[in-house]
Design an enzyme around this catalytic site. Structure first.
Site, short mmCIF file in Angstrom:
data_model
loop_
_atom_site.label_atom_id
_atom_site.label_comp_id
_atom_site.label_asym_id
_atom_site.label_seq_id
_atom_site.Cartn_x
_atom_site.Cartn_y
_atom_site.Cartn_z
CG ASP A 1 -2.03 1.03 1.32
OD1 ASP A 1 -1.71 2.07 1.10
OD2 ASP A 1 -3.19 0.58 1.58
CG ASP B 1 -8.26 -0.07 -7.84
OD1 ASP B 1 -8.25 -0.56 -8.95
OD2 ASP B 1 -7.42 -0.31 -7.02
CB THR C 1 -1.53 3.81 -17.68
OG1 THR C 1 -2.78 3.64 -17.62
CG2 THR C 1 -0.97 5.14 -17.18
NE ARG C 2 -0.47 -4.13 -18.77
CZ ARG C 2 0.21 -5.15 -18.08
NH1 ARG C 2 -0.45 -5.67 -17.28
NH2 ARG C 2 1.53 -5.29 -17.84
CD GLU D 1 -4.24 7.13 -20.83
OE1 GLU D 1 -3.19 6.90 -20.24
OE2 GLU D 1 -4.07 7.89 -21.67
C1 SAM Z 1 -7.06 0.78 -12.11
S1 SAM Z 1 -5.35 0.29 -11.74
C2 SAM Z 1 -4.32 1.20 -12.72
C3 SAM Z 1 -2.92 0.87 -12.87
C4 SAM Z 1 -1.99 1.98 -13.48
N1 SAM Z 1 -1.95 3.11 -13.00
C5 SAM Z 1 -2.56 1.99 -14.90
O1 SAM Z 1 -3.15 3.18 -15.04
O2 SAM Z 1 -2.45 1.14 -15.66
C6 SAM Z 1 -5.15 0.90 -9.96
C7 SAM Z 1 -4.17 0.50 -9.30
O3 SAM Z 1 -3.82 0.98 -7.99
C8 SAM Z 1 -3.37 0.02 -7.21
N2 SAM Z 1 -3.82 0.43 -5.85
C9 SAM Z 1 -5.07 0.62 -5.36
N3 SAM Z 1 -4.72 1.24 -3.87
C10 SAM Z 1 -3.45 1.39 -3.98
C11 SAM Z 1 -2.67 1.96 -2.76
N4 SAM Z 1 -3.42 2.22 -1.50
N5 SAM Z 1 -1.49 1.87 -2.71
C12 SAM Z 1 -0.88 1.44 -4.01
N6 SAM Z 1 -1.49 1.23 -5.09
C13 SAM Z 1 -2.90 1.09 -4.84
C14 SAM Z 1 -4.34 -1.21 -7.62
O4 SAM Z 1 -3.69 -2.46 -7.15
C15 SAM Z 1 -4.24 -1.16 -9.06
O5 SAM Z 1 -3.09 -2.10 -9.51
#
Ligand code: SAM
Length: 224
Positions: free
Chosen positions: A108, A130, A204-205, A207
């Site tokens: 986290d 997310d 990003t992926r 996106e």
């Molecule tokens: C929808 S994905 C987007 C990933 C990437 N940024 C992209 O645009 O391809 C959101 C990511 O945020 C991560 N995430 C959620 N809460 C988090 C936190 N508290 N700390 C770090 N990462 C977190 C999730 O595990 C997930 O991989």
């Protein structure tokens, strides 16, 4: 993470398909050398010649983090991501591109942020976090008054924060909460400033998947 005050989980699954053997090997061999300390530390100690330190929260598969690190070898990039397949994928990028300026917290981001000193960051990225679109889940969104305050503590005056999302409600939510902080000023002057990807953005992926309910929106803030 304190057991007395557990952080509300802001991420979904921790693992999906089995991690490929080569990436699993990198988790064993490379990741331990890239993990930042789990106690208070100054990022300048990790790479004393770095001109700046940046933080990417939730780097997913790490494509953006790795590409930014390759572009800017003079910058130290700290990335945080609890999703194990994403961490494994990011390690592949770090390994293939022989990046010496990336450190990875496989957990986290709030745990990592708590260890960092005031004003140590020049840039922060939260890209396509997310969305937690259901009403009862919105408290799980990464952007909350507490995380905005923590970002304000860490980003030095003049530094920047980029938030991007393709969920309209999360864009409005974040704009309200970040712009509500006197520590941040939204830099947009015209619609294209938020409708078009910034010049230094790397797609990003997530996106690319276009899973949201609006076109990608990019909010750039400056730390006042
Ligand atoms: C929808 S994905 C987007 C990933 C990437 N940024 C992209 O645009 O391809 C959101 C990511 O945020 C991560 N995430 C959620 N809460 C988090 C936190 N508290 N700390 C770090 N990462 C977190 C999730 O595990 C997930 O991989």
């Amino acid at each position: 993470m304190s057991e007395d005050h557990p952080l509300l989980r802001s991420y979904g699954r921790l693992k999906s398909r089995p991690i490929k053997p080569r990436q699993a090997a990198l988790v064993e061999t490379l990741l331990p050398s890239l993990r930042p300390p789990a106690e208070p530390f100054d990022p300048r100690a990790l790479k004393p010649d770095a001109a700046e330190t940046w933080l990417e929260i939730g780097f997913g598969g790490g494509e953006h983090m790795a590409a930014q690190a390759a572009r800017r070898p003079d910058v130290l990039i700290l990335g945080a991501e609890p999703f194990q397949n994403g961490v494994a994928s990011a390690l592949r990028h770090v390994d293939e591109q022989a990046l010496g300026n990336v450190r990875i917290h496989d957990g986290d981001a709030r745990e990592l942020m708590a260890q960092l000193p005031h004003g140590c960051l020049a840039r922060g990225f939260i890209l396509f976090p997310d969305p937690w679109p259901k009403g009862r889940h919105k408290k799980r969104r990464f952007i909350q008054p507490e995380t905005v305050a923590e970002l304000a503590r860490l980003i030095a005056p003049g530094g920047t924060l980029r938030f991007a999302s393709d969920w309209a409600d999360y864009v409005n939510w974040s704009l309200l909460r970040i712009a509500a902080s006197p520590a941040f000023r939204w830099t947009a002057e015209r619609a294209d400033d938020w409708r078009r990807p910034p010049a230094d953005h790397i797609t990003t992926r997530y996106e690319e998947k276009r899973l949201g309910d609006c076109a990608p929106v990019f909010l750039d803030f400056v730390r006042t």
